[in-house]
Design a protein around this motif. Structure first.
Motif, mmCIF file in Angstrom:
data_model
loop_
_atom_site.group_PDB
_atom_site.id
_atom_site.type_symbol
_atom_site.label_atom_id
_atom_site.label_comp_id
_atom_site.label_asym_id
_atom_site.label_seq_id
_atom_site.Cartn_x
_atom_site.Cartn_y
_atom_site.Cartn_z
ATOM 1 N N LYS A 98 -31.268 -47.969 6.153
ATOM 2 C CA LYS A 98 -32.087 -49.165 6.609
ATOM 3 C C LYS A 98 -33.672 -48.996 6.561
ATOM 4 O O LYS A 98 -34.207 -48.039 7.044
ATOM 5 N N VAL A 99 -34.376 -49.855 5.703
ATOM 6 C CA VAL A 99 -36.071 -49.830 6.153
ATOM 7 C C VAL A 99 -36.405 -51.191 6.372
ATOM 8 O O VAL A 99 -35.711 -52.179 6.756
ATOM 9 N N GLY A 100 -37.554 -51.311 7.049
ATOM 10 C CA GLY A 100 -38.409 -52.402 7.356
ATOM 11 C C GLY A 100 -38.896 -52.758 6.127
ATOM 12 O O GLY A 100 -38.846 -52.672 4.763
ATOM 13 N N TRP A 101 -39.768 -54.177 6.629
ATOM 14 C CA TRP A 101 -40.076 -54.987 5.615
ATOM 15 C C TRP A 101 -41.009 -54.241 4.771
ATOM 16 O O TRP A 101 -41.862 -54.228 3.249
ATOM 17 N N PHE A 164 -27.326 -43.024 -8.110
ATOM 18 C CA PHE A 164 -26.275 -41.227 -8.521
ATOM 19 C C PHE A 164 -28.149 -40.518 -8.924
ATOM 20 O O PHE A 164 -27.726 -39.254 -7.748
ATOM 21 N N PHE A 165 -28.987 -41.236 -9.031
ATOM 22 C CA PHE A 165 -30.293 -40.768 -9.652
ATOM 23 C C PHE A 165 -31.219 -40.348 -8.102
ATOM 24 O O PHE A 165 -30.730 -38.977 -8.180
ATOM 25 N N ARG A 166 -31.961 -40.904 -7.743
ATOM 26 C CA ARG A 166 -33.170 -40.761 -6.304
ATOM 27 C C ARG A 166 -31.870 -40.786 -5.015
ATOM 28 O O ARG A 166 -32.293 -39.846 -4.164
ATOM 29 N N LYS A 233 -40.394 -40.582 1.345
ATOM 30 C CA LYS A 233 -41.082 -41.464 2.678
ATOM 31 C C LYS A 233 -40.744 -41.978 3.132
ATOM 32 O O LYS A 233 -40.993 -41.761 4.319
ATOM 33 N N TRP A 234 -39.477 -42.422 2.771
ATOM 34 C CA TRP A 234 -38.718 -43.381 4.185
ATOM 35 C C TRP A 234 -37.671 -42.813 3.916
ATOM 36 O O TRP A 234 -37.084 -43.514 4.766
ATOM 37 N N GLY A 235 -37.088 -41.691 2.899
ATOM 38 C CA GLY A 235 -35.712 -41.371 3.378
ATOM 39 C C GLY A 235 -34.036 -41.983 3.415
ATOM 40 O O GLY A 235 -33.353 -42.083 3.460
ATOM 41 N N SER A 236 -34.976 -43.411 1.987
ATOM 42 C CA SER A 236 -34.109 -43.977 1.934
ATOM 43 C C SER A 236 -33.954 -44.905 0.765
ATOM 44 O O SER A 236 -35.014 -44.532 -0.212
ATOM 45 N N ILE A 237 -33.311 -44.873 -0.293
ATOM 46 C CA ILE A 237 -32.790 -45.595 -1.929
ATOM 47 C C ILE A 237 -33.627 -47.011 -2.094
ATOM 48 O O ILE A 237 -33.531 -47.287 -2.945
ATOM 49 N N ILE A 238 -33.331 -47.741 -0.777
ATOM 50 C CA ILE A 238 -33.033 -48.705 -0.567
ATOM 51 C C ILE A 238 -34.589 -49.688 -1.196
ATOM 52 O O ILE A 238 -34.215 -50.495 -2.471
ATOM 53 N N PRO A 239 -35.905 -49.303 -0.667
ATOM 54 C CA PRO A 239 -36.748 -49.880 -1.647
ATOM 55 C C PRO A 239 -36.721 -49.505 -3.130
ATOM 56 O O PRO A 239 -37.342 -49.808 -3.877
ATOM 57 N N GLY A 240 -36.471 -48.809 -3.928
ATOM 58 C CA GLY A 240 -36.361 -47.641 -5.118
ATOM 59 C C GLY A 240 -35.856 -49.047 -5.814
ATOM 60 O O GLY A 240 -35.968 -49.588 -6.773
#
Length: 256
Positions: A98-101, A164-166, A233-240
């Motif tokens: 999970k990440v912030g806004w 799958f990719f990122r 940068k954020w260790g997350s694929i959610i923004p992607g």
């Protein structure tokens, strides 16, 4: 004393922090990619049948999701079955954090920038040949209803492809890159390059012309670099996922 040594050996064996970049690259080249191709070939008749239905584009996105998620689950279990906390290991590799806004806002910017860069790439490639041939997106827009395209390209594909990719491919390579103190920057750059090349090739349509195909590959490769950067940068694929969905939405709106 012996108990401490035994525990240390177990922790070393079970930890992904000891894996080298070349071990991770070999897993990708020798296991993950071949298994992906074999799975896609095995279920190709199903895809060809679904593609001819009114839900063809959405069915294709779901088919890719079935293949990618199946490959991720099976190869991950094969490669990491002996490790403790296997679920947390998978979550860490995939970047399901999970990440912030703020990262999400940056994701919106990366998506919009990706579309602009695709126009730049298309212009540059057009200098070397005719780029007026239809690509996969314009062909799909002519064959399927807009809502089918929306569901497949904006809701399904961004989630499936980012996982799958990122997530899996880039996350697997970055395990080894982060574990290398001496060559971390080099291995990180190679991980981004390999992931982006594979992402670009995955979007190539055999029915497109050569120039159109090159444009698609280079555009998606360029976009992938931005998606990999956000994962780093954020260790997350959610923004992607958000960035990818916005990119596909804008492209759809331009061709419908």
């Amino acid at each position: 004393m012996s108990e401490t040594i035994t525990a240390a050996k177990i922790n070393t064996k079970d930890s992904i922090e000891t894996l080298s970049w070349y071990w991770c690259l070999w897993n990708l080249v020798g296991i993950i990619l071949p298994f992906t191709l074999l799975t896609m070939v095995a279920f190709l008749p199903v895809y060809q049948w679904a593609e001819k239905t009114p839900l063809g584009f959405l069915a294709g996105a779901l088919y890719n999701g079935f293949v990618f998620m199946g490959v991720t689950a099976l190869t991950f279990m094969f490669l990491h079955w002996s490790r403790h906390a296997i679920l947390s290991t998978l979550t860490k590799i995939l970047g399901l954090v999970k990440v912030g806004w703020k990262p999400m806002l940056v994701g919106v910017g990366v998506g919009a920038a990706g579309v602009l860069l695709s126009f730049v790439v298309a212009f540059i490639v057009s200098l070397f040949g005719d780029n007026s041939q239809p690509n996969a997106t314009s062909t799909a827009a002519a064959l399927y209803d807009p809502w089918v395209l929306f569901l497949g390209a904006v809701l399904v594909a961004p989630v499936v492809e980012e996982v799958f990719f990122r997530g899996y491919i880039f996350g697997t390579l970055m395990i080894g890159a982060k574990n290398s103190e001496k060559h971390q920057k080099l291995y990180t750059a190679l991980s981004i390059l390999i992931t982006s090349i594979l992402f670009g090739l995955a979007h190539f349509s055999p029915g497109s012309g050569l120039i159109s195909g090159i444009t698609t590959i280079l555009s998606t490769m360029t976009f992938s670099v931005g998606l990999c950067w956000m994962r780093l940068k954020w260790g997350s694929i959610i923004p992607g996922m958000l960035s990818h969905a916005l990119y596909n939405l804008i492209v759809l709106l331009l061709v419908i």
